[in-house]
Design a protein around this motif. Structure first.
Motif, PDB file in Angstrom:
ATOM      1  N   PHE A   1      28.210  33.383  49.028  1.00 54.96           N
ATOM      2  CA  PHE A   1      29.008  34.071  47.729  1.00 54.96           C
ATOM      3  C   PHE A   1      29.501  35.139  47.515  1.00 54.96           C
ATOM      4  N   ASP A   2      28.242  36.276  48.184  1.00 52.81           N
ATOM      5  CA  ASP A   2      28.639  37.294  48.219  1.00 52.81           C
ATOM      6  C   ASP A   2      29.687  37.819  49.094  1.00 52.81           C
ATOM      7  N   LYS A   3      29.992  37.443  50.387  1.00 56.07           N
ATOM      8  CA  LYS A   3      30.386  37.264  51.386  1.00 56.07           C
ATOM      9  C   LYS A   3      31.576  37.120  50.526  1.00 56.07           C
ATOM     10  N   LYS A   4      31.950  35.898  50.159  1.00 58.12           N
ATOM     11  CA  LYS A   4      33.495  35.875  49.783  1.00 58.12           C
ATOM     12  C   LYS A   4      34.348  36.442  48.721  1.00 58.12           C
ATOM     13  N   MET A   5      33.046  37.021  48.273  1.00 64.78           N
ATOM     14  CA  MET A   5      33.447  38.474  47.171  1.00 64.78           C
ATOM     15  C   MET A   5      34.346  39.488  47.997  1.00 64.78           C
ATOM     16  N   ALA A   6      33.647  39.815  48.546  1.00 69.64           N
ATOM     17  CA  ALA A   6      34.484  40.740  49.481  1.00 69.64           C
ATOM     18  C   ALA A   6      35.438  40.627  49.869  1.00 69.64           C
ATOM     19  N   GLU A   7      35.196  39.256  50.448  1.00 64.67           N
ATOM     20  CA  GLU A   7      36.662  39.179  51.088  1.00 64.67           C
ATOM     21  C   GLU A   7      37.788  38.953  49.617  1.00 64.67           C
ATOM     22  N   VAL A   8      37.468  38.055  48.461  1.00 64.53           N
ATOM     23  CA  VAL A   8      38.669  38.340  46.981  1.00 64.53           C
ATOM     24  C   VAL A   8      39.096  40.046  46.860  1.00 64.53           C
ATOM     25  N   TYR A   9      37.917  41.155  47.154  1.00 64.24           N
ATOM     26  CA  TYR A   9      38.217  42.341  46.585  1.00 64.24           C
ATOM     27  C   TYR A   9      38.904  42.888  48.176  1.00 64.24           C
ATOM     28  N   ALA A  10      38.672  42.607  49.225  1.00 59.14           N
ATOM     29  CA  ALA A  10      40.008  43.017  50.151  1.00 59.14           C
ATOM     30  C   ALA A  10      41.019  42.149  50.652  1.00 59.14           C
ATOM     31  N   GLU A  11      41.192  41.702  50.066  1.00 59.40           N
ATOM     32  CA  GLU A  11      43.106  40.720  50.087  1.00 59.40           C
ATOM     33  C   GLU A  11      43.905  41.281  48.771  1.00 59.40           C
ATOM     34  N   PRO A  12      45.457  41.824  49.716  1.00 59.03           N
ATOM     35  CA  PRO A  12      45.766  42.414  48.212  1.00 59.03           C
ATOM     36  C   PRO A  12      46.891  41.732  47.661  1.00 59.03           C
ATOM     37  N   ASP A  13      46.727  40.851  48.646  1.00 55.17           N
ATOM     38  CA  ASP A  13      48.123  39.267  47.850  1.00 55.17           C
ATOM     39  C   ASP A  13      47.164  38.412  46.900  1.00 55.17           C
ATOM     40  N   GLU A  14      47.776  38.579  45.981  1.00 58.39           N
ATOM     41  CA  GLU A  14      47.413  38.667  44.426  1.00 58.39           C
ATOM     42  C   GLU A  14      47.110  36.768  44.130  1.00 58.39           C
ATOM     43  N   ARG A  15      47.855  35.991  44.788  1.00 54.17           N
ATOM     44  CA  ARG A  15      48.380  34.389  45.124  1.00 54.17           C
ATOM     45  C   ARG A  15      47.036  33.922  45.604  1.00 54.17           C
ATOM     46  N   ILE A  16      46.621  34.976  46.762  1.00 53.95           N
ATOM     47  CA  ILE A  16      45.780  34.617  47.651  1.00 53.95           C
ATOM     48  C   ILE A  16      43.887  34.330  46.935  1.00 53.95           C
ATOM     49  N   ARG A  17      43.983  35.735  46.253  1.00 51.77           N
ATOM     50  CA  ARG A  17      42.848  35.876  45.339  1.00 51.77           C
ATOM     51  C   ARG A  17      43.015  35.045  43.855  1.00 51.77           C
ATOM     52  N   GLN A  18      44.069  34.487  43.590  1.00 49.90           N
ATOM     53  CA  GLN A  18      43.923  33.776  42.643  1.00 49.90           C
ATOM     54  C   GLN A  18      43.367  32.213  42.913  1.00 49.90           C
ATOM     55  N   VAL A  19      43.957  31.548  44.374  1.00 53.47           N
ATOM     56  CA  VAL A  19      43.226  30.893  44.815  1.00 53.47           C
ATOM     57  C   VAL A  19      41.514  30.667  45.374  1.00 53.47           C
ATOM     58  N   LYS A  20      41.321  32.250  45.688  1.00 56.81           N
ATOM     59  CA  LYS A  20      40.289  32.100  46.580  1.00 56.81           C
ATOM     60  C   LYS A  20      39.298  32.073  45.271  1.00 56.81           C
ATOM     61  N   VAL A  21      39.638  33.212  43.833  1.00 53.06           N
ATOM     62  CA  VAL A  21      38.443  32.509  42.459  1.00 53.06           C
ATOM     63  C   VAL A  21      38.517  31.873  41.850  1.00 53.06           C
TER      64      VAL A  21
END
Length: 566
Positions: A484-504
């Motif tokens: 889960f921690d790893k996924k969280m780090a990937e979310v923060y590193a993602e500049p594309d908000e649309r991709i962040r939204q899917v991951k969140v």
């Protein structure tokens, strides 16, 4: 009824819209008055200031001192719904990129190679003179650098909070460069307009930043007096730099001569103060008080909103029996949440509004869209709960202690939860604690196996990070999952908000299924204010728990107040 093809209904709607717009324009064009005093009960009026020093990392500092200390960025309140915009400015710490403006920053730009944020500060912004603290002087880039370095070096800092920052440096008198080690989706929030972003001069720190008498910032008001557990009072800064445009004309801020924030532990006392006009604005009124207030004080103005946080009992996943997923899911199924909405909240609550809030468009999924494994946790199934407890080795149940703050208004709710759990053999022991001790138990990881709290979302990414990432300060369940921690780090590193939204959305499903909390409904709340409170529409935050810029723009119709007998 008119034929669907006739244009008359559309014309009527257009006419009504024009009339509404004209009315709104008229209200906006009303010439503001200077002077008068405001008395306000903030959202967390039951909780007194925790510290006046931001280096202590107190979550409540912006609410208490946001009239005095300013940040680089702030909400663009011209984008409020009241002014024809699309933002409520109710979320605790969520500002969309197009709802942001510079406060101490005049302009800023994110640049690459190397990755950095270049900030140009406003010129001529002054720290006022403060006897025994400092002479009046201009804000410079060195104040920003000093503030950041002090927060970053604090032993009370939230782990990982500034890990993406390489350094903050002054490249000119009014130019600050924030160098990044890596991209972080919250870069503007964390030091720009977040909880820990106030710019405090070195002189205040040297004089004693924990002492409210030494506080001195560039804001529209300075602290005038503080009576612990009662009131925090502010007086106008006559040399404040900002202005407010009303009816096409710019007016120097602030309007009111003084503002007082009231701290009242007893809800009935607070409501009486509102009803009798001793409080001009009460930012959080429970639904249960609204009908009576509408009868006894019919002139009050209202705004309804879904609370920006979650009610839950955090279950320590590092402690038996809550290290077993079956036990955590069992407790969720043992509590009749729809009945709680009906009987405790009078229908004024939603089953699922945490850890994502419906206002977070693109990040939030309703319960109806969730997988069955999540839906099951929000349905009442005591038989399945008993089965899971037996499978986990607790056929006769167990006892556990749950801590709650004395400042919480939900002790009756916790008692109701305890009654449901008792039906499946689980005994919940309630421990009421004074708020400082209660908060310390969580931050020092010494909290009981059960910990009842209302926790603000902050924003879509922080809501997951602070409550469920390993060893985070606001993680009362001590939930820890490297994946889960790893996924969280990937979310923060993602500049594309649309991709962040899917991951969140996917991570939210996962955390709901794992049930580190006994999830409880989220209530609707109300803001109430008297009609002499002008240039206001129930907005609550212009940054992270920061109402100051909103309050500085309120003006008091003193003639109306007198005519109404107050």
């Amino acid at each position: 009824m008119a034929h669907p093809k006739t244009p008359r209904p559309a014309a009527w709607l257009a006419a009504l819209a024009l009339l509404a717009a004209a009315g709104a324009a008229s209200a906006q064009a009303e010439k503001p008055q200077y002077g008068g005093a405001l008395s306000i009960a903030n959202v967390y009026y039951t909780v007194s200031p925790l510290s006046f020093d931001i280096a202590d990392w107190p979550w409540k500092l912006n609410q208490d001192t946001g009239l005095t200390y300013e940040s680089l960025f702030v909400a663009d309140l011209d984008k409020s719904r009241r002014k024809g915009g699309k933002y409520s400015f109710v979320p605790d710490a969520w500002l969309a990129p197009d709802a942001l403006r510079g406060e101490l920053a005049e302009k800023w730009e994110l640049k690459q190679n190397p990755l950095r944020l270049e900030v140009q500060l406003r010129k001529g912004v002054m720290f006022p003179a403060k006897e025994g603290v400092m002479a009046a002087r201009e804000l410079t880039a060195e104040d920003v650098v000093y503030s950041y370095n002090r927060y970053d070096k604090s032993p009370k800092k939230i782990p990982t909070y500034f890990d993406h920052v390489d350094k903050v440096e002054a490249t000119g008198k009014h130019t600050v460069v924030i160098g990044f080690k890596s991209y972080n989706a919250e870069y503007d929030y964390r030091f720009g307009w977040g909880y820990y972003s106030a710019i405090v001069p070195k002189e205040v720190v040297e004089a004693g930043a924990k002492d409210w008498k030494k506080a001195n910032g560039t804001g529209p008001y300075s602290i005038d007096n503080y009576v612990a557990g009662n009131a925090l009072s502010f007086k106008k800064n006559p040399n404040y730099w900002d202005s407010e445009k009303i009816g096409g004309q710019a007016y120097k801020l602030p309007f009111a001569d003084s503002i007082t924030y009231r701290f009242i532990k007893d809800e009935a006392t607070a409501l009486t103060a509102l009803r009798t006009g001793k409080i001009d604005v009460m930012e959080a009124v429970r639904w249960s008080a609204v009908d009576e207030l509408k009868k006894s004080a019919p002139k009050l103005q209202w705004n309804r909103y879904l609370a920006m946080g979650g009610n839950f009992i955090a279950l320590r996943t590092d402690t038996k029996p809550f290290d077993d997923l079956r036990v955590r899911r069992a407790l969720n199924m043992a509590v009749n949440k729809p009945e709680i909405i009906k009987s405790y909240f009078g229908g004024n609550a939603e089953l699922l509004a945490y850890p994502m809030h419906p206002d977070y468009a693109g990040y939030y999924e309703p319960l109806s869209a969730m997988p069955d494994s999540v839906k099951e946790l929000f349905s009442y199934n005591p038989a399945k709960a008993k089965q899971l407890l037996a499978e986990a080795g607790y056929p006769n149940g167990f006892s556990f202690k749950t801590q709650i703050s004395s400042a919480s208004l939900d002790q009756d709710l916790l008692t109701m939860v305890a009654a449901y759990l008792a039906k499946v053999g689980v005994k919940l022991e309630i421990q009421v604690m004074e708020y400082p001790a209660y908060l310390s138990a969580m931050t020092t990881k010494t909290n009981a196996p059960g910990y009842y709290m209302f926790l603000g979302h902050t924003n879509p990414t922080t809501s997951l990070r602070k409550a469920f990432v390993t060893k985070q300060t606001w993680n009362p369940s001590q939930y820890a999952d490297p994946e889960f921690d790893k996924k969280m780090a990937e979310v923060y590193a993602e500049p594309d908000e649309r991709i962040r939204q899917v991951k969140v959305r996917l991570m939210t499903r996962e955390i709901l299924e794992k049930a580190p909390h006994l999830w409880l409904p989220t209530a609707y709340a109300y803001t109430a204010w008297w009609p002499w409170v002008k240039n206001y529409g129930g907005e609550l935050r212009a940054g992270a728990e920061r109402p100051g810029p909103i309050h500085a723009r309120i003006w008091v119709d003193q003639d109306m107040k007198k005519k109404m007998g107050f």
